[in-house]
Write a protein that holds these residues in place. Structure first.
Motif, PDB file in Angstrom:
ATOM      1  N   ALA A 331      -0.587  14.190 -76.511  1.00 34.34           N
ATOM      2  CA  ALA A 331      -1.994  14.348 -76.065  1.00 34.34           C
ATOM      3  C   ALA A 331      -2.393  15.961 -76.496  1.00 34.34           C
ATOM      4  N   PHE A 332      -1.646  16.630 -76.555  1.00 36.39           N
ATOM      5  CA  PHE A 332      -2.159  18.274 -76.416  1.00 36.39           C
ATOM      6  C   PHE A 332      -2.553  18.536 -77.782  1.00 36.39           C
ATOM      7  N   VAL A 333      -2.160  17.868 -78.928  1.00 31.48           N
ATOM      8  CA  VAL A 333      -2.518  18.348 -80.069  1.00 31.48           C
ATOM      9  C   VAL A 333      -4.099  17.958 -80.363  1.00 31.48           C
ATOM     10  N   PRO A 334      -4.510  16.599 -80.083  1.00 33.35           N
ATOM     11  CA  PRO A 334      -5.895  16.454 -80.074  1.00 33.35           C
ATOM     12  C   PRO A 334      -6.686  16.972 -79.058  1.00 33.35           C
ATOM     13  N   PHE A 335      -6.313  17.300 -77.983  1.00 30.01           N
ATOM     14  CA  PHE A 335      -6.944  18.006 -76.734  1.00 30.01           C
ATOM     15  C   PHE A 335      -7.198  19.363 -77.245  1.00 30.01           C
ATOM     16  N   PHE A 336      -6.303  20.244 -77.839  1.00 29.27           N
ATOM     17  CA  PHE A 336      -6.298  21.527 -78.379  1.00 29.27           C
ATOM     18  C   PHE A 336      -7.403  21.502 -79.436  1.00 29.27           C
ATOM     19  N   LEU A 337      -7.245  20.802 -80.288  1.00 29.47           N
ATOM     20  CA  LEU A 337      -8.057  20.668 -81.724  1.00 29.47           C
ATOM     21  C   LEU A 337      -9.742  20.518 -81.323  1.00 29.47           C
ATOM     22  N   THR A 338      -9.639  19.669 -80.020  1.00 30.74           N
ATOM     23  CA  THR A 338     -11.181  19.396 -79.410  1.00 30.74           C
ATOM     24  C   THR A 338     -11.698  20.456 -78.918  1.00 30.74           C
ATOM     25  N   VAL A 339     -10.811  21.135 -78.104  1.00 36.55           N
ATOM     26  CA  VAL A 339     -11.441  22.392 -77.266  1.00 36.55           C
ATOM     27  C   VAL A 339     -11.688  23.619 -78.386  1.00 36.55           C
ATOM     28  N   LEU A 340     -10.917  23.673 -79.421  1.00 33.15           N
ATOM     29  CA  LEU A 340     -10.926  24.613 -80.260  1.00 33.15           C
ATOM     30  C   LEU A 340     -12.171  24.535 -81.440  1.00 33.15           C
ATOM     31  N   GLY A 341     -12.311  23.240 -81.694  1.00 31.08           N
ATOM     32  CA  GLY A 341     -13.646  22.936 -82.385  1.00 31.08           C
ATOM     33  C   GLY A 341     -14.735  23.098 -81.633  1.00 31.08           C
ATOM     34  N   TYR A 342     -14.985  22.887 -80.448  1.00 30.26           N
ATOM     35  CA  TYR A 342     -16.283  22.781 -79.594  1.00 30.26           C
ATOM     36  C   TYR A 342     -16.656  24.062 -79.654  1.00 30.26           C
ATOM     37  N   GLY A 440     -10.014   8.549 -75.359  1.00 29.34           N
ATOM     38  CA  GLY A 440      -9.688   9.120 -74.038  1.00 29.34           C
ATOM     39  C   GLY A 440      -9.255  10.572 -73.884  1.00 29.34           C
ATOM     40  N   VAL A 441      -8.356  10.916 -74.957  1.00 32.84           N
ATOM     41  CA  VAL A 441      -8.021  12.567 -74.888  1.00 32.84           C
ATOM     42  C   VAL A 441      -9.269  13.436 -75.093  1.00 32.84           C
ATOM     43  N   VAL A 442     -10.093  13.010 -76.266  1.00 36.04           N
ATOM     44  CA  VAL A 442     -11.113  13.737 -76.598  1.00 36.04           C
ATOM     45  C   VAL A 442     -12.179  13.920 -75.338  1.00 36.04           C
ATOM     46  N   GLY A 443     -12.446  12.525 -74.703  1.00 34.51           N
ATOM     47  CA  GLY A 443     -13.116  12.598 -73.617  1.00 34.51           C
ATOM     48  C   GLY A 443     -12.586  13.614 -72.482  1.00 34.51           C
ATOM     49  N   LEU A 444     -11.671  13.390 -72.164  1.00 35.79           N
ATOM     50  CA  LEU A 444     -10.730  14.624 -71.318  1.00 35.79           C
ATOM     51  C   LEU A 444     -10.974  16.041 -71.680  1.00 35.79           C
ATOM     52  N   ALA A 445     -10.860  16.245 -73.084  1.00 38.13           N
ATOM     53  CA  ALA A 445     -11.032  17.653 -73.377  1.00 38.13           C
ATOM     54  C   ALA A 445     -12.491  18.133 -73.171  1.00 38.13           C
ATOM     55  N   PHE A 446     -13.579  17.253 -73.334  1.00 40.84           N
ATOM     56  CA  PHE A 446     -14.894  17.746 -72.974  1.00 40.84           C
ATOM     57  C   PHE A 446     -15.105  17.737 -71.375  1.00 40.84           C
ATOM     58  N   ALA A 447     -14.462  16.791 -70.698  1.00 39.08           N
ATOM     59  CA  ALA A 447     -14.682  17.062 -69.193  1.00 39.08           C
ATOM     60  C   ALA A 447     -13.999  18.285 -68.774  1.00 39.08           C
TER      61      ALA A 447
END
Length: 515
Positions: A331-342, A440-447
């Motif tokens: 889950a870390f990879v999509p979480f990190f990429l989402t935060v970095l992209g945002y 779900g991971v992307v949603g958690l990242a935005f939360a």
């Protein structure tokens, strides 16, 4: 110990007196070659060692050893497997090839190599079912001092495997539980192509990890493992009286990974499982991405199914913790990429501070360092970083697919051999599952971004990874006492001989011995 180096095979004094000191070129090749070198065999055409071969029974421990080799259409590999058995310093007392629904020359080749061939009868339960048929007949005639070695038909044993495994099996330390099985340290061969080298780097790192744990084994691998006959009988009795959650025989035929399940069974019955670093084998690597995908999917799905069957116990707790860490990494990879992209879109690229670059560098350096005993090609591949990062993402997809199959209770199979409609249905389920997990991971990242804790969580994950890498570099195992049974494994003087003798050394040894 002063005369041994942990990064290559070291000949005994008797072997040195026979073959002389290795040349500088041979020493360099052994030090920088692959972790497992296919050994040159000098045998008769029946697969027996030539006259002059003398087993060293002092290293074997008491009792007889029966080797079982399950095989299904393995004519291309069974010969070398049986040759490696015949070339042991302590040969097995009996070699039985379990021919399961073979349609090729497996049985004929096995007989020519002097092995006893037993064909399965109406077996529909794959490898586990075939082995159960033979063990039902074999175990009643073995004493408690005897042992059964079960090895894959695509495995090549190092010359002292049986002697070392038997000696370790009969070493019972005061205050520690009895040993229920001695597994192998496995390396891959032949090393052809990128996919094979990536797999072998994994195996090299796993061997280093087992050395750090002083041989504590998570799984008694199916490549080759030696079991006490009384331990296998204990498992059989425990299944019959429902002490264990599944199965009727020694092997659980419902499990996709029967070796993993048997390890859990032995541990639940109070046995220890070990993989001494001196017990080395070579095993065939998956030559294509497709075959690798199905192999790893079966391994991961089988591991999850076994944990679900046993539930939360003292034995399964460390396994469940490792699975949780695995899926946290997925889950870390999509979480990190989402935060970095945002943050890149809204505030510009944040850059990479020197502190975090150095912290990440520790983990990268550890990955390279851990692969060094795989040879110079392994080092270059690890240093390139990108191929192994992409390989890790490939495995992440496999792990996610296995989790989806467990959650949706999809039928577990060795290979996808269903009809077209069922394959399309499974593909649709997998695709929808992956999309939902990713969402779900992307949603958690935005939360977490909204709460202002996203970068803090990433920092904790990165620092934890760097700390784990530093611990691995130190070869310490601080979780050993916490996650293992009563006490740690004793620190034996065996230093892992990461290489078998090179072909030239083996040839000279054979010529001097038998010439």
């Amino acid at each position: 110990m002063a005369g041994f180096r942990p990064d290559r095979w070291v000949p005994t004094e008797a072997e040195v007196s026979l073959v002389g000191r290795p040349t500088r070129g041979e020493t360099r090749k052994e030090a920088w070659g692959p972790a497992f070198v296919r050994q040159s065999r000098d045998l008769t055409h029946e697969g027996l060692t030539l006259p002059g071969h003398t087993p060293d029974l002092r290293l074997s421990g008491p009792g007889r050893i029966v080797a079982l080799v399950p095989a299904h259409d393995e004519e291309a590999l069974i010969g070398e497997t049986l040759q490696s058995l015949a070339a042991q310093t302590r040969p097995a007392d009996e070699v039985v090839v379990v021919a399961d629904r073979c349609t090729d020359r497996t049985a004929h080749i096995s007989t020519a190599h002097g092995a006893k061939v037993v064909e399965s009868v109406a077996n529909t339960q794959a490898k586990a079912g075939a082995l159960n048929q033979v063990l039902d007949e074999l175990l009643p005639r073995l004493s408690d001092d005897d042992a059964v070695m079960i090895m894959d038909s695509d495995t090549s044993l190092s010359p002292e495997f049986i002697a070392r495994a038997a000696r370790r099996l009969h070493e019972q330390e005061p205050g520690l539980a009895p040993i229920g099985g001695v597994g192998a340290i496995f390396f891959g061969y032949p090393l052809r192509g990128l996919v094979c080298h990536l797999q072998d780097n994994e195996y090299v790192r796993y061997a280093r990890e087992l050395h750090r744990r002083r041989g504590r084994a998570d799984v008694l691998t199916g490549t080759a493992s030696l079991y006490p006959a009384q331990g296998l009988r204990h498992v059989h009795r425990a299944r019959a009286d429902n002490t264990l959650p599944r199965g009727d025989d020694v092997y659980d035929v419902q499990s996709l990974t029967e070796d993993n399940e048997l390890t859990l069974a032995l541990k639940h019955l109070g046995y220890r499982c070990v993989s001494p670093c001196a017990c080395i084998v070579g095993t065939e690597l998956m030559p294509t991405w497709s075959r690798l995908y199905y192999q790893r999917l079966r391994w991961q799905r089988g591991a999850l199914d076994n944990l679900r069957a046993y539930g939360l116990t003292r034995v399964t707790l460390p396994y469940m913790c490792r699975q949780a860490l695995t899926y946290l990494s997925v889950a870390f990879v999509p979480f990190f990429l989402t935060v970095l992209g945002y943050y890149t879109v809204t505030k510009g690229f944040p850059g990479v501070p020197w502190f975090w670059a150095s912290v990440t560098g520790i983990a990268a350096f550890e990955r390279v360092w851990a692969a060094k005993r795989g040879g110079w090609k392994a080092l270059l591949l690890a240093a390139a970083i990108v191929p192994e990062v992409l390989f890790d993402q490939f495995l992440n997809v496999v792990y996610a697919k296995a989790l989806i199959d467990v959650l949706t209770r999809t039928d577990a199979t060795w290979e996808q051999t269903h009809g077209r409609k069922k394959r399309l249905r499974r593909l649709l389920i997998t695709t929808c599952g992956l999309v939902l997990l990713l969402a779900g991971v992307v949603g958690l990242a935005f939360a977490c971004i909204a709460l202002g804790i996203a970068w803090h969580l990433i920092a904790v994950f990165v620092l934890s990874g760097a700390a784990a890498a530093a611990i691995r570099l130190s070869r310490l195992y601080p979780l050993g006492l916490l996650l293992s049974l009563p006490s740690g494994e004793p620190n034996h003087d065996e230093i892992p001989p990461w290489h078998q003798p090179g072909a030239s050394t083996a040839a000279r040894l054979a010529s001097r011995t038998h010439g």
